[in-house]
Design an enzyme around this catalytic site. Structure first.
Site, short mmCIF file in Angstrom:
data_model
loop_
_atom_site.label_atom_id
_atom_site.label_comp_id
_atom_site.label_asym_id
_atom_site.label_seq_id
_atom_site.Cartn_x
_atom_site.Cartn_y
_atom_site.Cartn_z
N LYS A 1 0.84 -1.20 0.00
CA LYS A 1 0.00 0.00 0.00
C LYS A 1 0.88 1.26 0.00
O LYS A 1 2.04 1.22 0.38
CB LYS A 1 -0.91 0.00 1.23
CG LYS A 1 -1.86 -1.20 1.30
CD LYS A 1 -2.92 -1.16 0.22
CE LYS A 1 -3.94 -2.27 0.37
NZ LYS A 1 -3.53 -3.57 -0.14
N ASP A 2 0.28 2.36 -0.43
CA ASP A 2 1.00 3.63 -0.51
C ASP A 2 1.55 4.04 0.86
O ASP A 2 0.93 3.77 1.89
CB ASP A 2 0.07 4.73 -1.01
CG ASP A 2 -0.48 4.44 -2.40
OD1 ASP A 2 -1.38 3.61 -2.51
OD2 ASP A 2 0.03 5.05 -3.36
N LYS A 3 2.69 4.73 0.84
CA LYS A 3 3.27 5.23 2.09
C LYS A 3 2.57 6.50 2.54
O LYS A 3 2.06 6.59 3.65
CB LYS A 3 4.77 5.50 1.94
CG LYS A 3 5.42 6.14 3.17
CD LYS A 3 6.85 6.55 2.93
CE LYS A 3 7.49 7.12 4.20
NZ LYS A 3 6.87 8.38 4.63
N GLN B 1 5.11 4.24 -7.52
CA GLN B 1 5.35 3.44 -6.32
C GLN B 1 6.11 2.17 -6.64
O GLN B 1 6.85 1.65 -5.81
CB GLN B 1 4.03 3.08 -5.64
CG GLN B 1 3.18 4.28 -5.25
CD GLN B 1 2.14 4.61 -6.28
OE1 GLN B 1 2.45 4.81 -7.45
NE2 GLN B 1 0.88 4.69 -5.86
#
Length: 452
Positions: free
Chosen positions: A97-99, A185
């Protein structure tokens, strides 16, 4: 419309839509980017919701819902592992998942007691549910993700912003979605070089891979990091670098301390990076190649067309493409064209690996041209010195379909007076990138400064 140089660096050229973008900025606040995992059964896991704890019936794996605020997935797992005194390899999850976001996802771990997990208190990490399972959560074990994303700093009047969003949406609906590119990403957001390191590994150039990882300077890194990397690049003094590299560069520090005592053990140095992150290197390179394949296909204006020699994937009842690939021939092309139009099949291009078959026809010519430009062959992806990084290859749809798209706004942006904000909500299947959807609407002049 012309893409930006940094996008071209990861293989992305062009847009599917022709309408001007609204520009703007995402992730101005961490709350502006919310990612909620969708289970294989179609349930959207909601951020902030308490799912309870059911740990009476014990089993091999402990599954928990991890909500993280502004945390990298790998570093979150690394920190949890240290607090629980287990190896990071004990954890598994369905997807990264995105940071710079608030996210929720299922994670499984073994050899950890529920009470030990629940006693861990780390700022920005929250356990929203916990239960036992006979099976671990594996990569790809999800339908996809639901996104709630706020775009801020839109310097347009309301009518123009609304008109552009409506026009872009109409254009991508006509195509059936957006190009299924891999987003930043996959390659490293501030420092997009995972694919470069992956290429070195595929070609057996392990020293180059290590030095690139340690010394490559990205324009968006802080001054201290840039100076440390530059010093190492100039003298390759691993011992000195281990002292001056900032502590927050965890993996670099670990590698430098090892190389100070074993200066030529480059494969062993790479193995100090967590396995799940190492695998990202070679997979990022296949992703870069895929982006280039799709970019060439876009130039043909053939994203939603099918040609003899193409590979297609049948779509199941869950609206996800299957793993079974079928070749388009002169005898079945009309039937497949009907299946494409009705959404029962999608055109696919390869994620190159040692076990992949290159398609015939126009697609095959594109792939051969790109591989020749790169100086690699499918068999190179069998990495004999680091077999865990080998890539067998598979196929991926060239179009990313969007579900349940909703726009709220534009309205005034309270953080940036005299500008607008828009909230976009949508779901996309596993493997898709929300930023690839957003870029069609925003068309940012500087993707990194715009929050990508």
């Amino acid at each position: 419309m012309k893409t930006q140089r940094i996008e071209e660096f990861i293989g992305i050229y062009g847009y599917a839509s022709k309408t001007e973008g609204i520009e703007g900025k995402i992730r101005e606040k961490v709350e502006d980017f919310i990612v909620e995992e969708i289970t294989p059964e179609g349930e959207i896991l909601k951020v902030g919701k308490d799912y309870g704890f059911n740990v009476e019936k014990r089993s091999r794996y402990l599954v928990f819902l991890l909500e993280k605020h502004n945390w990298d997935t790998f570093k979150a797992i690394d920190v949890l592992a240290k607090h629980l005194n287990v190896k990071p390899e004990n954890f598994s999850f369905a997807g990264i998942k995105d940071k710079r976001a608030i996210t929720i996802q299922r994670v499984s771990v073994w050899r950890v007691k529920p009470e030990d997990l629940l006693n861990v208190k780390i700022n920005g990490l929250y356990i929203r549910g916990c239960w036992y399972s006979d099976n671990k959560v594996s990569i790809g074990d999800l339908w996809g993700n639901h996104f709630r994303i706020t775009i801020r700093k839109i310097n347009l009047d309301q009518n123009e912003a609304r008109h552009r969003v409506k026009r872009v949406l109409s254009e991508i609906e006509e195509i059936g979605g957006v190009p299924n590119f891999f987003g930043f990403q996959r390659f490293g957001t501030k420092r997009p070089l995972n694919h470069i390191i992956g290429k070195y590994i595929v070609k057996g150039q392990f020293r180059d891979a290590v030095i690139k990882f340690l010394t490559e300077i990205a324009p968006y890194e802080d001054k201290k990091t840039k100076e440390a990397r530059l010093t190492l690049r100039e003298d390759l003094d691993f011992k000195k670098a281990a002292e001056i590299f900032p502590d927050y560069l965890w993996y670099e520090k670990r590698m430098l301390k090892f190389l100070a005592n074993h200066p030529k053990s480059y494969i062993s140095a790479l193995r100090l990076i967590p396995k799940q992150l190492r695998i990202m290197f070679t997979h990022s390179y296949t992703s870069y190649l895929f982006n280039k394949f799709v970019s060439y296909r876009m130039k043909m204006e053939a994203l939603n067309e099918v040609f003899e020699g193409d590979i297609i994937l049948k779509v199941g009842k869950n609206d996800l493409p299957s793993d079974e690939a079928h070749e388009v021939s002169s005898s079945n092309i009309k039937e497949i064209q009907r299946e494409i139009k009705t959404g029962r099949a999608v055109v696919a291009l390869p994620l190159v690996g040692y076990g992949i078959k290159i398609p015939r026809g126009e697609s095959g010519e594109i792939i051969k041209r790109v591989l020749e430009e790169e100086g690699v062959k499918p068999e190179d992806f069998r990495v004999k010195s680091m077999p865990e990084l080998s890539v067998k290859g598979t196929y991926r749809s060239i179009i990313l379909k969007i579900k349940d798209f909703e726009v709220i706004g534009p309205v005034g942006d309270e953080l940036n007076p005299s500008t607008l904000k828009i909230l976009m909500q949508f779901s996309i299947p596993r493997g898709g990138y929300a930023t690839i959807v957003l870029r069609e609407f925003m068309k940012p002049r500087d993707p990194i400064l715009s929050g990508f």
